[in-house]
Design a protein around this motif. Structure first.
Motif, PDB file in Angstrom:
ATOM      1  N   ARG A 242      21.863 -17.371  15.692  1.00 31.31           N
ATOM      2  CA  ARG A 242      21.777 -18.099  14.430  1.00 31.31           C
ATOM      3  C   ARG A 242      21.776 -19.597  14.718  1.00 31.31           C
ATOM      4  N   PRO A 243      21.287 -20.423  13.782  1.00 31.27           N
ATOM      5  CA  PRO A 243      21.263 -21.879  14.007  1.00 31.27           C
ATOM      6  C   PRO A 243      22.665 -22.431  14.251  1.00 31.27           C
ATOM      7  N   LEU A 244      22.765 -23.353  15.200  1.00 32.93           N
ATOM      8  CA  LEU A 244      24.062 -23.952  15.539  1.00 32.93           C
ATOM      9  C   LEU A 244      24.118 -25.429  15.157  1.00 32.93           C
ATOM     10  N   HIS A 245      23.192 -25.853  14.285  1.00 35.97           N
ATOM     11  CA  HIS A 245      23.113 -27.277  13.958  1.00 35.97           C
ATOM     12  C   HIS A 245      24.431 -27.818  13.380  1.00 35.97           C
ATOM     13  N   VAL A 246      25.017 -27.102  12.435  1.00 35.87           N
ATOM     14  CA  VAL A 246      26.248 -27.578  11.802  1.00 35.87           C
ATOM     15  C   VAL A 246      27.377 -27.655  12.823  1.00 35.87           C
ATOM     16  N   ASP A 247      27.482 -26.637  13.679  1.00 38.12           N
ATOM     17  CA  ASP A 247      28.535 -26.637  14.697  1.00 38.12           C
ATOM     18  C   ASP A 247      28.368 -27.811  15.652  1.00 38.12           C
ATOM     19  N   VAL A 248      27.118 -28.067  16.047  1.00 41.04           N
ATOM     20  CA  VAL A 248      26.855 -29.170  16.978  1.00 41.04           C
ATOM     21  C   VAL A 248      27.183 -30.507  16.333  1.00 41.04           C
ATOM     22  N   ILE A 249      26.811 -30.656  15.053  1.00 45.84           N
ATOM     23  CA  ILE A 249      27.097 -31.911  14.350  1.00 45.84           C
ATOM     24  C   ILE A 249      28.606 -32.146  14.249  1.00 45.84           C
ATOM     25  N   ALA A 250      29.332 -31.097  13.861  1.00 44.35           N
ATOM     26  CA  ALA A 250      30.782 -31.240  13.728  1.00 44.35           C
ATOM     27  C   ALA A 250      31.426 -31.597  15.067  1.00 44.35           C
ATOM     28  N   GLN A 254      33.540 -35.060  16.237  1.00 51.90           N
ATOM     29  CA  GLN A 254      34.919 -34.967  16.701  1.00 51.90           C
ATOM     30  C   GLN A 254      35.067 -35.391  18.162  1.00 51.90           C
ATOM     31  N   ASP A 255      34.048 -35.081  18.986  1.00 52.36           N
ATOM     32  CA  ASP A 255      34.084 -35.402  20.416  1.00 52.36           C
ATOM     33  C   ASP A 255      32.758 -36.047  20.785  1.00 52.36           C
ATOM     34  N   ALA A 256      32.751 -37.356  20.843  1.00 48.99           N
ATOM     35  CA  ALA A 256      31.510 -38.101  21.061  1.00 48.99           C
ATOM     36  C   ALA A 256      30.784 -37.641  22.320  1.00 48.99           C
ATOM     37  N   GLY A 257      29.470 -37.421  22.191  1.00 53.73           N
ATOM     38  CA  GLY A 257      28.644 -37.022  23.328  1.00 53.73           C
ATOM     39  C   GLY A 257      28.592 -35.540  23.584  1.00 53.73           C
ATOM     40  N   SER A 258      29.349 -34.746  22.828  1.00 49.59           N
ATOM     41  CA  SER A 258      29.364 -33.302  23.086  1.00 49.59           C
ATOM     42  C   SER A 258      28.009 -32.652  22.795  1.00 49.59           C
ATOM     43  N   SER A 259      27.253 -33.211  21.833  1.00 52.53           N
ATOM     44  CA  SER A 259      25.939 -32.651  21.547  1.00 52.53           C
ATOM     45  C   SER A 259      24.995 -32.853  22.733  1.00 52.53           C
ATOM     46  N   ALA A 262      25.885 -30.190  25.291  1.00 53.26           N
ATOM     47  CA  ALA A 262      25.363 -28.876  24.896  1.00 53.26           C
ATOM     48  C   ALA A 262      23.860 -28.787  25.123  1.00 53.26           C
ATOM     49  N   GLY A 263      23.158 -29.896  24.842  1.00 52.24           N
ATOM     50  CA  GLY A 263      21.722 -29.906  25.066  1.00 52.24           C
ATOM     51  C   GLY A 263      21.366 -29.758  26.530  1.00 52.24           C
ATOM     52  N   GLU A 264      22.137 -30.416  27.393  1.00 51.61           N
ATOM     53  CA  GLU A 264      21.880 -30.313  28.830  1.00 51.61           C
ATOM     54  C   GLU A 264      22.162 -28.901  29.343  1.00 51.61           C
ATOM     55  N   TRP A 265      23.173 -28.248  28.766  1.00 49.89           N
ATOM     56  CA  TRP A 265      23.505 -26.898  29.197  1.00 49.89           C
ATOM     57  C   TRP A 265      22.320 -25.945  29.021  1.00 49.89           C
ATOM     58  N   LEU A 266      21.566 -26.133  27.964  1.00 51.61           N
ATOM     59  CA  LEU A 266      20.487 -25.197  27.642  1.00 51.61           C
ATOM     60  C   LEU A 266      19.117 -25.697  28.046  1.00 51.61           C
ATOM     61  N   SER A 267      19.023 -26.918  28.586  1.00 50.80           N
ATOM     62  CA  SER A 267      17.720 -27.460  28.951  1.00 50.80           C
ATOM     63  C   SER A 267      17.327 -26.980  30.333  1.00 50.80           C
ATOM     64  N   SER A 268      16.037 -27.214  30.672  1.00 50.50           N
ATOM     65  CA  SER A 268      15.549 -26.835  31.999  1.00 50.50           C
ATOM     66  C   SER A 268      15.425 -28.040  32.915  1.00 50.50           C
ATOM     67  N   GLY A 269      15.863 -29.206  32.454  1.00 55.20           N
ATOM     68  CA  GLY A 269      15.696 -30.410  33.262  1.00 55.20           C
ATOM     69  C   GLY A 269      16.927 -30.762  34.074  1.00 55.20           C
ATOM     70  N   GLY A 270      18.068 -30.147  33.818  1.00 58.97           N
ATOM     71  CA  GLY A 270      19.290 -30.464  34.546  1.00 58.97           C
ATOM     72  C   GLY A 270      20.095 -29.199  34.767  1.00 58.97           C
ATOM     73  N   PRO A 271      21.414 -29.313  34.939  1.00 56.22           N
ATOM     74  CA  PRO A 271      22.244 -28.120  35.084  1.00 56.22           C
ATOM     75  C   PRO A 271      22.079 -27.199  33.873  1.00 56.22           C
ATOM     76  N   THR A 272      21.705 -25.978  34.114  1.00 57.09           N
ATOM     77  CA  THR A 272      21.352 -25.054  33.042  1.00 57.09           C
ATOM     78  C   THR A 272      22.241 -23.829  33.065  1.00 57.09           C
ATOM     79  N   GLN A 273      22.461 -23.240  31.901  1.00 52.16           N
ATOM     80  CA  GLN A 273      23.269 -22.035  31.820  1.00 52.16           C
ATOM     81  C   GLN A 273      22.458 -20.824  32.248  1.00 52.16           C
ATOM     82  N   PHE A 274      23.019 -20.051  33.162  1.00 55.24           N
ATOM     83  CA  PHE A 274      22.401 -18.822  33.646  1.00 55.24           C
ATOM     84  C   PHE A 274      23.395 -17.679  33.527  1.00 55.24           C
ATOM     85  N   SER A 275      22.915 -16.474  33.763  1.00 45.79           N
ATOM     86  CA  SER A 275      23.796 -15.306  33.780  1.00 45.79           C
ATOM     87  C   SER A 275      23.544 -14.504  35.047  1.00 45.79           C
TER      88      SER A 275
END
Length: 349
Positions: A242-250, A254-259, A262-275
Protein backbone atom coordinates in the motif's frame (compact mmCIF):
# COMPACT_ATOMS: atom_id res chain seq x y z
CA UNK A 1 -21.13 -29.82 -58.69
CA UNK A 2 -20.97 -29.02 -54.96
CA UNK A 3 -17.38 -30.25 -54.79
CA UNK A 4 -16.43 -28.28 -57.91
CA UNK A 5 -18.06 -25.15 -56.48
CA UNK A 6 -16.17 -25.46 -53.19
CA UNK A 7 -12.90 -26.01 -55.06
CA UNK A 8 -13.57 -22.97 -57.26
CA UNK A 9 -14.30 -20.75 -54.25
CA UNK A 10 -11.18 -22.07 -52.48
CA UNK A 11 -8.96 -21.34 -55.49
CA UNK A 12 -10.54 -17.92 -55.98
CA UNK A 13 -9.78 -17.04 -52.34
CA UNK A 14 -6.14 -18.10 -52.71
CA UNK A 15 -5.79 -16.09 -55.94
CA UNK A 16 -7.42 -13.01 -54.42
CA UNK A 17 -4.95 -12.84 -51.52
CA UNK A 18 -2.02 -14.31 -53.52
CA UNK A 19 -1.29 -16.94 -50.89
CA UNK A 20 1.98 -18.83 -50.51
CA UNK A 21 0.34 -21.79 -52.25
CA UNK A 22 -0.43 -19.68 -55.32
CA UNK A 23 3.10 -18.26 -55.41
CA UNK A 24 4.63 -21.75 -55.07
CA UNK A 25 2.36 -23.19 -57.80
CA UNK A 26 3.16 -20.28 -60.15
CA UNK A 27 6.89 -20.74 -59.51
CA UNK A 28 6.75 -24.48 -60.28
CA UNK A 29 4.72 -23.90 -63.44
CA UNK A 30 6.99 -21.12 -64.66
CA UNK A 31 10.17 -23.14 -63.98
CA UNK A 32 8.66 -26.12 -65.77
CA UNK A 33 7.65 -23.97 -68.75
CA UNK A 34 11.11 -22.38 -68.81
CA UNK A 35 12.84 -25.77 -68.88
CA UNK A 36 10.57 -27.05 -71.69
CA UNK A 37 11.04 -23.92 -73.83
CA UNK A 38 14.83 -23.95 -73.36
CA UNK A 39 14.84 -27.62 -74.32
CA UNK A 40 12.80 -26.79 -77.44
CA UNK A 41 15.31 -24.02 -78.29
CA UNK A 42 18.20 -26.48 -77.99
CA UNK A 43 19.89 -24.79 -75.00
CA UNK A 44 21.38 -28.04 -73.67
CA UNK A 45 23.98 -26.30 -71.49
CA UNK A 46 21.17 -24.69 -69.46
CA UNK A 47 19.13 -27.86 -68.91
CA UNK A 48 21.26 -29.63 -66.29
CA UNK A 49 19.69 -29.59 -62.82
CA UNK A 50 22.43 -27.54 -61.17
CA UNK A 51 22.93 -25.26 -64.18
CA UNK A 52 19.19 -24.67 -64.67
CA UNK A 53 18.48 -23.72 -61.03
CA UNK A 54 21.57 -21.49 -60.92
CA UNK A 55 20.66 -19.75 -64.20
CA UNK A 56 17.02 -19.33 -63.21
CA UNK A 57 17.84 -17.78 -59.83
CA UNK A 58 20.46 -15.37 -61.19
CA UNK A 59 17.96 -14.29 -63.83
CA UNK A 60 15.07 -13.95 -61.36
CA UNK A 61 17.16 -11.88 -58.94
CA UNK A 62 18.44 -9.69 -61.83
CA UNK A 63 22.03 -10.42 -60.79
CA UNK A 64 22.92 -12.03 -64.13
CA UNK A 65 26.59 -13.02 -63.77
CA UNK A 66 26.77 -13.83 -67.49
CA UNK A 67 28.65 -17.13 -67.11
CA UNK A 68 25.54 -18.93 -68.40
CA UNK A 69 23.38 -17.51 -71.17
CA UNK A 70 21.38 -18.74 -74.19
CA UNK A 71 23.45 -19.26 -77.33
CA UNK A 72 20.74 -19.44 -79.99
CA UNK A 73 18.34 -16.80 -81.29
CA UNK A 74 15.36 -18.91 -80.22
CA UNK A 75 16.83 -19.28 -76.74
CA UNK A 76 17.34 -15.55 -76.41
CA UNK A 77 13.73 -14.88 -77.44
CA UNK A 78 12.51 -17.43 -74.88
CA UNK A 79 14.54 -15.76 -72.14
CA UNK A 80 13.58 -12.21 -73.12
CA UNK A 81 9.85 -12.80 -73.61
CA UNK A 82 9.10 -15.55 -71.09
CA UNK A 83 11.84 -16.29 -68.59
CA UNK A 84 12.89 -12.80 -67.48
CA UNK A 85 9.42 -11.19 -67.05
CA UNK A 86 7.98 -14.18 -65.20
CA UNK A 87 11.03 -14.96 -63.05
CA UNK A 88 11.54 -11.36 -61.95
CA UNK A 89 7.84 -10.98 -61.14
CA UNK A 90 7.81 -14.20 -59.10
CA UNK A 91 11.00 -13.23 -57.27
CA UNK A 92 9.47 -9.87 -56.36
CA UNK A 93 6.31 -11.67 -55.16
CA UNK A 94 8.35 -13.94 -52.88
CA UNK A 95 10.20 -10.95 -51.39
CA UNK A 96 6.93 -9.07 -50.89
CA UNK A 97 5.25 -12.06 -49.22
CA UNK A 98 8.27 -12.63 -46.97
CA UNK A 99 8.39 -8.97 -45.95
CA UNK A 100 4.65 -8.96 -45.28
CA UNK A 101 4.91 -12.10 -43.13
CA UNK A 102 7.77 -10.64 -41.08
CA UNK A 103 5.90 -7.35 -40.68
CA UNK A 104 2.75 -9.19 -39.58
CA UNK A 105 4.77 -11.23 -37.06
CA UNK A 106 6.40 -8.06 -35.64
CA UNK A 107 3.04 -6.28 -35.54
CA UNK A 108 1.46 -9.11 -33.53
CA UNK A 109 4.27 -8.76 -30.99
CA UNK A 110 3.86 -5.00 -30.92
CA UNK A 111 0.08 -4.99 -30.34
CA UNK A 112 0.12 -7.82 -27.80
CA UNK A 113 -1.47 -10.62 -29.83
CA UNK A 114 1.32 -13.18 -29.36
CA UNK A 115 1.46 -16.02 -26.87
CA UNK A 116 4.49 -16.77 -24.67
CA UNK A 117 3.31 -20.04 -23.15
CA UNK A 118 6.76 -21.66 -23.32
CA UNK A 119 8.41 -19.12 -21.00
CA UNK A 120 9.62 -20.16 -17.54
CA UNK A 121 11.01 -18.24 -14.57
CA UNK A 122 10.03 -14.80 -15.88
CA UNK A 123 8.24 -11.80 -14.35
CA UNK A 124 4.63 -10.97 -15.24
CA UNK A 125 3.68 -7.30 -14.77
CA UNK A 126 -0.08 -6.62 -14.76
CA UNK A 127 -1.08 -3.00 -15.37
CA UNK A 128 0.68 0.02 -16.84
CA UNK A 129 1.14 3.49 -15.29
CA UNK A 130 3.39 5.34 -17.71
CA UNK A 131 6.55 6.74 -16.12
CA UNK A 132 5.95 4.90 -12.88
CA UNK A 133 5.84 1.56 -14.70
CA UNK A 134 8.88 2.48 -16.81
CA UNK A 135 10.80 3.07 -13.58
CA UNK A 136 9.56 -0.25 -12.19
CA UNK A 137 10.77 -2.09 -15.29
CA UNK A 138 14.16 -0.37 -15.03
CA UNK A 139 14.52 -1.42 -11.40
CA UNK A 140 13.60 -5.01 -12.23
CA UNK A 141 16.04 -5.17 -15.13
CA UNK A 142 18.80 -3.58 -13.06
CA UNK A 143 18.81 -6.61 -10.73
CA UNK A 144 20.12 -9.63 -12.65
CA UNK A 145 18.51 -11.84 -10.01
CA UNK A 146 15.04 -10.96 -11.33
CA UNK A 147 15.50 -10.26 -15.06
CA UNK A 148 17.07 -13.55 -16.15
CA UNK A 149 14.05 -14.71 -18.18
CA UNK A 150 12.52 -11.36 -19.10
CA UNK A 151 9.32 -9.45 -18.34
CA UNK A 152 5.85 -9.96 -19.84
CA UNK A 153 3.45 -7.02 -19.52
CA UNK A 154 -0.30 -7.75 -19.37
CA UNK A 155 -2.27 -4.53 -19.81
CA UNK A 156 -5.85 -3.54 -20.54
CA UNK A 157 -6.56 -0.65 -22.93
CA UNK A 158 -2.96 -0.34 -24.15
CA UNK A 159 -2.65 -0.11 -27.95
CA UNK A 160 0.91 -1.36 -28.29
CA UNK A 161 4.02 -2.38 -26.39
CA UNK A 162 5.38 0.74 -24.62
CA UNK A 163 8.90 -0.75 -24.30
CA UNK A 164 9.33 -3.12 -27.27
CA UNK A 165 13.10 -3.44 -26.81
CA UNK A 166 12.86 -4.43 -23.14
CA UNK A 167 9.65 -6.36 -22.44
CA UNK A 168 7.08 -8.61 -24.09
CA UNK A 169 3.45 -7.54 -24.22
CA UNK A 170 0.05 -9.26 -23.95
CA UNK A 171 -2.99 -7.10 -24.66
CA UNK A 172 -5.87 -8.00 -22.31
CA UNK A 173 -9.53 -7.31 -23.00
CA UNK A 174 -10.18 -7.54 -19.25
CA UNK A 175 -8.03 -8.15 -16.19
CA UNK A 176 -10.69 -10.61 -15.03
CA UNK A 177 -10.22 -12.82 -18.12
CA UNK A 178 -8.24 -15.88 -16.99
CA UNK A 179 -7.38 -16.83 -20.58
CA UNK A 180 -5.26 -13.72 -21.10
CA UNK A 181 -2.84 -14.79 -18.37
CA UNK A 182 -2.27 -18.17 -20.01
CA UNK A 183 -0.73 -16.30 -22.98
CA UNK A 184 1.69 -14.66 -20.53
CA UNK A 185 2.69 -18.12 -19.19
CA UNK A 186 1.48 -17.26 -15.71
CA UNK A 187 1.90 -20.87 -14.62
CA UNK A 188 5.64 -20.79 -15.29
CA UNK A 189 6.33 -17.31 -13.94
CA UNK A 190 8.66 -16.78 -10.99
CA UNK A 191 7.23 -13.38 -10.05
CA UNK A 192 3.88 -11.64 -10.61
CA UNK A 193 3.26 -7.94 -9.96
CA UNK A 194 -0.34 -6.68 -9.95
CA UNK A 195 -0.66 -2.89 -10.19
CA UNK A 196 -3.75 -1.97 -12.22
CA UNK A 197 -5.44 1.43 -12.64
CA UNK A 198 -7.61 1.05 -9.53
CA UNK A 199 -8.30 -1.38 -6.70
CA UNK A 200 -11.29 -2.99 -8.44
CA UNK A 201 -9.20 -3.97 -11.45
CA UNK A 202 -6.29 -5.06 -9.27
CA UNK A 203 -8.65 -7.22 -7.21
CA UNK A 204 -10.09 -8.81 -10.37
CA UNK A 205 -6.58 -9.43 -11.65
CA UNK A 206 -5.47 -11.11 -8.43
CA UNK A 207 -8.41 -13.53 -8.42
CA UNK A 208 -7.91 -14.29 -12.13
CA UNK A 209 -4.20 -14.90 -11.60
CA UNK A 210 -4.74 -17.14 -8.58
CA UNK A 211 -7.21 -19.23 -10.60
CA UNK A 212 -4.14 -20.56 -12.41
CA UNK A 213 -2.59 -21.64 -9.08
CA UNK A 214 0.81 -20.13 -9.96
CA UNK A 215 3.92 -21.11 -8.04
CA UNK A 216 5.18 -17.55 -8.45
CA UNK A 217 5.67 -14.97 -5.71
CA UNK A 218 2.68 -12.64 -6.21
CA UNK A 219 2.83 -8.97 -5.17
CA UNK A 220 -0.33 -6.84 -5.46
CA UNK A 221 -0.60 -3.09 -4.85
CA UNK A 222 -3.80 -1.55 -3.41
CA UNK A 223 -4.80 1.89 -2.26
CA UNK A 224 -7.39 0.57 0.19
CA UNK A 225 -6.45 -1.37 3.31
CA UNK A 226 -9.84 -3.14 3.22
CA UNK A 227 -9.19 -4.54 -0.25
CA UNK A 228 -5.69 -5.65 0.74
CA UNK A 229 -7.14 -7.42 3.81
CA UNK A 230 -9.74 -9.12 1.59
CA UNK A 231 -7.00 -10.52 -0.64
CA UNK A 232 -4.96 -11.68 2.35
CA UNK A 233 -7.99 -13.48 3.78
CA UNK A 234 -8.32 -15.55 0.60
CA UNK A 235 -4.65 -15.82 -0.38
CA UNK A 236 -2.35 -15.35 2.64
CA UNK A 237 0.77 -15.85 0.51
CA UNK A 238 -0.02 -12.90 -1.78
CA UNK A 239 2.13 -9.97 -0.64
CA UNK A 240 -0.06 -6.84 -0.61
CA UNK A 241 1.57 -3.40 -0.68
CA UNK A 242 0.00 0.00 0.00
CA UNK A 243 1.17 3.63 -0.44
CA UNK A 244 3.56 4.78 2.29
CA UNK A 245 3.46 8.49 1.48
CA UNK A 246 1.78 9.54 4.74
CA UNK A 247 4.13 7.40 6.84
CA UNK A 248 7.18 8.82 5.05
CA UNK A 249 5.94 12.39 5.49
CA UNK A 250 5.28 11.91 9.20
CA UNK A 251 8.69 10.31 9.76
CA UNK A 252 10.44 13.06 7.76
CA UNK A 253 8.87 15.72 9.97
CA UNK A 254 9.74 13.91 13.19
CA UNK A 255 13.25 12.80 12.14
CA UNK A 256 14.83 15.08 9.56
CA UNK A 257 16.30 13.26 6.55
CA UNK A 258 14.57 9.95 7.24
CA UNK A 259 12.73 10.12 3.91
CA UNK A 260 16.10 10.35 2.12
CA UNK A 261 17.32 7.29 4.00
CA UNK A 262 14.17 5.32 3.08
CA UNK A 263 14.57 6.32 -0.55
CA UNK A 264 18.16 5.12 -0.62
CA UNK A 265 17.16 1.81 0.94
CA UNK A 266 14.89 1.02 -2.00
CA UNK A 267 16.88 2.63 -4.81
CA UNK A 268 19.28 0.88 -7.17
CA UNK A 269 21.92 3.60 -7.05
CA UNK A 270 23.29 2.98 -3.54
CA UNK A 271 22.95 0.52 -0.66
CA UNK A 272 19.77 -1.39 -1.46
CA UNK A 273 17.50 -3.69 0.49
CA UNK A 274 17.78 -7.34 -0.53
CA UNK A 275 16.50 -10.64 0.81
CA UNK A 276 18.19 -14.01 1.29
CA UNK A 277 16.42 -17.29 2.17
CA UNK A 278 17.92 -19.54 4.82
CA UNK A 279 18.48 -23.02 3.29
CA UNK A 280 15.86 -25.54 4.34
CA UNK A 281 18.57 -28.04 5.38
CA UNK A 282 20.41 -25.56 7.64
CA UNK A 283 20.40 -25.67 11.43
CA UNK A 284 18.56 -22.96 13.42
CA UNK A 285 20.66 -19.78 13.27
CA UNK A 286 21.57 -17.33 16.04
CA UNK A 287 20.72 -13.70 15.32
CA UNK A 288 23.93 -12.37 16.91
CA UNK A 289 26.09 -14.54 14.67
CA UNK A 290 24.11 -13.53 11.58
CA UNK A 291 24.72 -9.84 12.20
CA UNK A 292 28.48 -10.43 12.34
CA UNK A 293 28.44 -12.60 9.20
CA UNK A 294 26.69 -9.89 7.20
CA UNK A 295 29.06 -7.19 8.52
CA UNK A 296 32.01 -9.25 7.27
CA UNK A 297 30.55 -8.96 3.76
CA UNK A 298 29.96 -5.18 3.98
CA UNK A 299 26.22 -5.65 4.52
CA UNK A 300 23.82 -4.59 7.26
CA UNK A 301 21.37 -7.24 8.45
CA UNK A 302 18.07 -5.60 9.45
CA UNK A 303 15.69 -8.46 10.24
CA UNK A 304 13.95 -11.63 9.11
CA UNK A 305 10.56 -13.12 8.40
CA UNK A 306 9.61 -16.61 9.49
CA UNK A 307 7.98 -18.66 6.74
CA UNK A 308 4.98 -19.26 9.01
CA UNK A 309 4.41 -15.56 9.72
CA UNK A 310 3.56 -12.63 7.43
CA UNK A 311 5.06 -9.97 9.73
CA UNK A 312 8.85 -9.38 9.60
CA UNK A 313 10.93 -9.11 12.77
CA UNK A 314 13.30 -6.14 12.61
CA UNK A 315 16.47 -5.70 14.68
CA UNK A 316 16.05 -8.94 16.68
CA UNK A 317 17.97 -9.54 19.89
CA UNK A 318 21.22 -11.49 19.63
CA UNK A 319 19.80 -14.56 21.39
CA UNK A 320 16.88 -15.03 18.95
CA UNK A 321 16.97 -18.26 16.96
CA UNK A 322 15.98 -18.17 13.28
CA UNK A 323 14.45 -21.27 11.73
CA UNK A 324 15.47 -22.80 8.37
CA UNK A 325 13.33 -21.49 5.51
CA UNK A 326 13.12 -18.00 6.99
CA UNK A 327 13.87 -14.97 4.79
CA UNK A 328 16.67 -12.61 5.85
CA UNK A 329 16.60 -8.90 4.92
CA UNK A 330 19.74 -6.80 4.62
CA UNK A 331 21.22 -3.64 3.08
CA UNK A 332 24.16 -3.92 0.71
CA UNK A 333 25.62 -2.48 -2.47
CA UNK A 334 25.02 -5.78 -4.26
CA UNK A 335 23.11 -9.00 -3.69
CA UNK A 336 24.99 -11.61 -1.62
CA UNK A 337 25.41 -15.10 -3.04
CA UNK A 338 23.93 -17.67 -0.66
CA UNK A 339 26.97 -19.89 -1.24
CA UNK A 340 29.21 -17.24 0.33
CA UNK A 341 27.39 -17.43 3.69
CA UNK A 342 28.95 -19.92 6.19
CA UNK A 343 25.59 -21.33 7.35
CA UNK A 344 27.12 -24.14 9.45
CA UNK A 345 29.17 -21.74 11.61
CA UNK A 346 26.08 -19.61 12.33
CA UNK A 347 24.09 -22.38 14.01
CA UNK A 348 22.65 -21.65 17.44
CA UNK A 349 24.24 -24.76 18.96
Amino acid sequence: MIVIGKFYRLMRGHLRRISWGVVAAALVLHMTGTWLLLSWAGEDKLLGWDAFVYYYMTTASTIGYGDLSPGSAAGRYVVALFVMPGAVALFASVLAKTSASLLHFWKRHQVGKMSYEDMQGHTVLIGWHGRESVRLVQLLLADTHTDDEGIVLVAEGLAENPLPDQIRFVSAASYADCGEYARAAIGGAARVIVHADNDDRSLAAVFAVMAHRPAAHVVAHFESAAVADLVRSHYPHVECTRPLHVDVIARAVQDAGSSLVAGEWLSSGGPTQFSLPVPADAQPLLAGKLAGAFRSQSALWIGFRDGRSAAPVLNPADHVEIAPGSVLYYLANARIDSRRVPWASLAAT
